[in-house]
Scaffold this motif. Structure first.
Motif, PDB file in Angstrom:
ATOM      1  N   GLU A 104       1.045   3.565   2.155  1.00 61.62           N
ATOM      2  CA  GLU A 104       1.604   3.772   3.494  1.00 61.62           C
ATOM      3  C   GLU A 104       2.857   2.916   3.693  1.00 61.62           C
ATOM      4  O   GLU A 104       3.858   3.374   4.239  1.00 61.62           O
ATOM      5  CB  GLU A 104       0.568   3.424   4.567  1.00 61.62           C
ATOM      6  N   LEU A 105       2.750   1.648   3.259  1.00 60.91           N
ATOM      7  CA  LEU A 105       3.903   0.753   3.400  1.00 60.91           C
ATOM      8  C   LEU A 105       5.022   1.134   2.428  1.00 60.91           C
ATOM      9  O   LEU A 105       6.202   0.908   2.716  1.00 60.91           O
ATOM     10  CB  LEU A 105       3.476  -0.693   3.149  1.00 60.91           C
ATOM     11  N   LYS A 106       4.652   1.738   1.305  1.00 62.50           N
ATOM     12  CA  LYS A 106       5.647   2.070   0.292  1.00 62.50           C
ATOM     13  C   LYS A 106       6.620   3.128   0.795  1.00 62.50           C
ATOM     14  O   LYS A 106       7.792   3.148   0.404  1.00 62.50           O
ATOM     15  CB  LYS A 106       4.944   2.570  -0.967  1.00 62.50           C
ATOM     16  N   SER A 107       6.138   3.996   1.688  1.00 64.37           N
ATOM     17  CA  SER A 107       7.021   5.032   2.227  1.00 64.37           C
ATOM     18  C   SER A 107       8.132   4.437   3.091  1.00 64.37           C
ATOM     19  O   SER A 107       9.192   5.023   3.245  1.00 64.37           O
ATOM     20  CB  SER A 107       6.205   6.043   3.049  1.00 64.37           C
ATOM     21  N   LYS A 108       7.867   3.235   3.651  1.00 60.41           N
ATOM     22  CA  LYS A 108       8.881   2.562   4.474  1.00 60.41           C
ATOM     23  C   LYS A 108       9.682   1.537   3.672  1.00 60.41           C
ATOM     24  O   LYS A 108      10.595   0.916   4.187  1.00 60.41           O
ATOM     25  CB  LYS A 108       8.195   1.836   5.636  1.00 60.41           C
ATOM     26  N   THR A 142       0.846  -1.201   0.000  1.00 58.17           N
ATOM     27  CA  THR A 142       0.000   0.000   0.000  1.00 58.17           C
ATOM     28  C   THR A 142       0.878   1.247   0.000  1.00 58.17           C
ATOM     29  O   THR A 142       2.073   1.174   0.304  1.00 58.17           O
ATOM     30  CB  THR A 142      -0.912   0.004   1.233  1.00 58.17           C
TER      31      THR A 142
END
Length: 417
Positions: free
Chosen positions: A273-277, A271
């Motif tokens: 949100e996860l892509k930023s990490k 997602t």
């Protein structure tokens, strides 16, 4: 006082619990025995305790809807009844059993089941039917699943329990079962060969051809299917959007993080949100394009995967409807309920509704309801049935079985054409 156990013996998993249990607490037990790469044998839910899911081999007791191997099934039932993982602690000799059975089960296989239930397990009584046949017993709940209508008085809906069309899309196949006055209308029951197993197989072949070799990754492919696939409302339009938008089409294209057996053993959808990490050097990404909706589309158009001699789901439903008595047809199509694990795919029931409205007479009021949990809804309806006094009159007791023999149960529960 003896208890009643409800056991929905599905091809993929077993739904089991006491009829006094809240429906949200129904236990799901995988109906399989597995062998890992290091030759460990795992029964049912023990597979969840394995970190390395690569190369696990599955053996299932139910093949093509028929319970063919009681050598395997008995081990799985024993695990379901007594294992701490499941936590039911069922004492079969002090329990009544309500059991699901696939329509048109071969009589000899059905009698094998009766023999095991009464002679091996010693249940006090048995009632056996396709899980779809319990749907009308929950007719008030069924009515809440449809789009609301004006003057929809739930107190005057007893006739709605008389005519139901149940579409049960499970692991091995999809069954279209008309129910009239609480009894399956056997002459019109149709089996559509495509189910969850077929979709997983097509996905495995497509991903292996286009991306990575996942031939031996049964669990991984199933996870990708459940988390990624959906039914599109317009297949050609979705293909056109992917072609025009390319990699920027966020509605159809996703990235799936493959398991590294360190941070994840199952994989997950990446997602924003996860892509930023996300750190590229740490994860392996599978990018899914038209596979997400092309594979479920084979349900409606099997010719996509070169199955040219089989009709699609809509044609099968129409065939079922038009073999019913003529005056019943409009009543049946206004009470369609969808159950089975495949209906967790987004838009599946909406697409069926759209397609049926195109081909059925315009004056017919076509209504389709999908419960919030289509996997366990059949179990919930069987629970309603077990609370009715009629249940005590139609079940076969152990005493009846010992007195009349195997033919007695087959006479009571076998399909009659």
């Amino acid at each position: 006082m003896s208890s009643t156990v409800i056991l929905d013996n599905g091809s993929y998993d077993i739904k089991i619990g006491y009829n006094t249990t809240d429906s949200s607490q129904v236990q799901k037990v995988q109906n399989t025995i597995c062998k890992t790469k290091d030759r460990k044998i795992l029964i049912s839910n023990q597979v969840y305790n394995v970190n390395d899911i690569n190369g696990i081999i599955f053996k299932r007791p139910i093949e093509k809807g028929h319970l063919t191997s009681w050598e395997l099934e008995k081990q799985i039932w024993d695990y379901s009844f007594t294992s701490r993982d499941v936590g039911l602690n069922i004492e079969s000799s002090d329990s009544n059993l309500i059991l699901s059975e696939t329509p048109f089960t071969l009589p000899q296989l059905s009698m094998n089941t009766d023999q095991i239930i009464f002679e091996e397990y010693g249940f006090k009584s048995l009632f056996k039917n396709p899980m779809s046949s319990f749907i009308p017993w929950n007719f008030k709940e069924n009515e809440t699943l449809y789009e609301p209508k004006l003057n929809n008085d739930l107190n005057n809906l007893t006739n709605y329990s008389d005519f139901q069309l149940v579409i049960d899309s499970g692991f091995n196949a999809t069954w279209i079962i008309p129910i009239i006055k609480g009894v399956p209308y056997w002459k019109s029951i149709r089996k559509f060969e495509i189910g969850g197993r077929f979709l997983s197989g097509v996905l495995r072949e497509m991903v292996s051809f286009r991306h990575y070799n996942v031939t031996d990754e049964t669990i991984l492919v199933n996870n990708i299917k459940e988390k990624s696939c959906f039914v599109t409302m317009d297949y050609n339009e979705s293909l056109k959007k992917i072609k025009q938008s390319g990699p920027n089409d966020k509605d159809h294209i996703i990235e799936y993080v493959l398991p590294d057996f360190n941070t994840t053993t199952q994989g997950y959808v990446l997602t924003p949100e996860l892509k930023s990490k996300y750190k590229p050097q740490e994860q392996q990404i599978l990018k899914l394009y038209d596979e997400r909706f092309s594979i479920p589309e084979t349900i409606f158009h099997p010719e996509i995967v070169n199955i040219n001699n089989k009709p699609g789901l809509i044609e099968t439903i129409i065939d079922c409807i038009y073999t019913l008595p003529e005056f019943i047809r409009p009543l049946i199509v206004s009470n369609i309920i969808c159950i089975g694990g495949n209906f967790q795919m987004e838009n599946y029931h909406k697409r069926i509704l759209k397609e049926l409205k195109v081909v059925l007479p315009v004056e017919w009021d076509v209504r389709i309801g999908k419960p919030s949990n289509p996997t366990t809804y059949g179990w919930e309806c069987a629970q309603k049935f077990s609370e009715n006094e009629l249940y005590k009159n139609v079940r076969v007791s152990k005493q009846d079985y010992e007195e009349h023999g195997l033919q007695w149960t087959q006479q009571r529960f076998g399909f009659q054409l």
